[in-house]
Design an enzyme around this catalytic site. Sequence first.
Site, PDB file in Angstrom:
ATOM      1  N   LEU A   1     -51.878 -29.214 -62.974  1.00  0.00           N
ATOM      2  CA  LEU A   1     -53.090 -29.572 -62.659  1.00  0.00           C
ATOM      3  C   LEU A   1     -53.704 -28.738 -61.704  1.00  0.00           C
ATOM      4  O   LEU A   1     -52.970 -28.338 -60.759  1.00  0.00           O
ATOM      5  CB  LEU A   1     -53.182 -30.934 -61.786  1.00  0.00           C
ATOM      6  CG  LEU A   1     -53.079 -32.077 -62.744  1.00  0.00           C
ATOM      7  CD1 LEU A   1     -53.221 -33.395 -61.940  1.00  0.00           C
ATOM      8  CD2 LEU A   1     -54.584 -32.479 -63.687  1.00  0.00           C
ATOM      9  N   ASP A   2     -54.857 -27.959 -61.757  1.00  0.00           N
ATOM     10  CA  ASP A   2     -55.269 -26.917 -60.886  1.00  0.00           C
ATOM     11  C   ASP A   2     -55.392 -27.469 -59.638  1.00  0.00           C
ATOM     12  O   ASP A   2     -55.684 -28.546 -59.189  1.00  0.00           O
ATOM     13  CB  ASP A   2     -56.439 -25.979 -61.440  1.00  0.00           C
ATOM     14  CG  ASP A   2     -57.685 -26.929 -61.580  1.00  0.00           C
ATOM     15  OD1 ASP A   2     -58.026 -27.731 -60.804  1.00  0.00           O
ATOM     16  OD2 ASP A   2     -58.634 -26.737 -62.713  1.00  0.00           O
ATOM     17  N   GLU A   3     -55.559 -26.404 -58.550  1.00  0.00           N
ATOM     18  CA  GLU A   3     -55.825 -26.801 -57.217  1.00  0.00           C
ATOM     19  C   GLU A   3     -56.830 -27.846 -57.042  1.00  0.00           C
ATOM     20  O   GLU A   3     -56.959 -28.601 -56.026  1.00  0.00           O
ATOM     21  CB  GLU A   3     -56.010 -25.509 -56.512  1.00  0.00           C
ATOM     22  CG  GLU A   3     -55.769 -25.652 -54.912  1.00  0.00           C
ATOM     23  CD  GLU A   3     -55.904 -24.295 -54.143  1.00  0.00           C
ATOM     24  OE1 GLU A   3     -55.861 -24.216 -52.986  1.00  0.00           O
ATOM     25  OE2 GLU A   3     -56.163 -23.378 -54.997  1.00  0.00           O
TER      26      GLU A   3
ATOM     27  N   SER B   1     -57.961 -30.036 -59.005  1.00  0.00           N
ATOM     28  CA  SER B   1     -57.876 -31.379 -59.813  1.00  0.00           C
ATOM     29  C   SER B   1     -57.015 -32.243 -59.184  1.00  0.00           C
ATOM     30  O   SER B   1     -56.045 -31.595 -58.408  1.00  0.00           O
ATOM     31  CB  SER B   1     -57.477 -31.035 -61.355  1.00  0.00           C
ATOM     32  OG  SER B   1     -58.371 -30.330 -61.945  1.00  0.00           O
TER      33      SER B   1
END
Length: 192
Positions: free
Chosen positions: A45-47, A49
């Site tokens: 999950l990106d930063e 998210s």
Amino acid sequence: MIHQHFIIYKPYGFLSQFIYEQKRKKKLLGELSNFPLGTMAIGRLDEDSEGLLLLTTDGKVSEAVRSKKVAKEYYVQVDGIITDEAVELLKNGVEIGFDGEKYTTLPCEAKKIENPNFEIRSKKVRDDRHGPTSWVSITVNEGKFRQVRKMTAAVGFPTLRLVRVRVGNVHLHQMKVGDVMEKPNLLEEVLS
């Protein structure tokens, strides 16, 4: 070797990794718990998210969960009141950019949902004075880089907040931001 598996509610602002070798200080998963050596995130999950993230010490489990056989569901807060037409476009696949190329996403499940009333995020999404927002559930079986964000932008409703709520049959349910739970039968739960 006995492998260990975990589910966590990844907070906003954390990287989905344990080591970051750049100079700028980042929040890493190891700050949430004392995980065993060799623990890895299953997917990312990106930063920006948040939500359900699975961890394991077993590379085979990671590979099985990341396959296109396993659905991942996201609740997405978008800028504006999403239209039925936009939801239909999401369902049928939209063209996004990936690795400098155009890519059409696979058909997926998408539907409007009521505000899920998640905990307030550590960084405010935005002020109500900037216009209305709405929520959509998007379930995909693929996971290109920032794919869901690119999909909502492609249909004219940029993502403001993205929370993964399900991987296979493992759900976020009543977990709180930062919670960590050990799951000895993780793969069986995901695939059941």
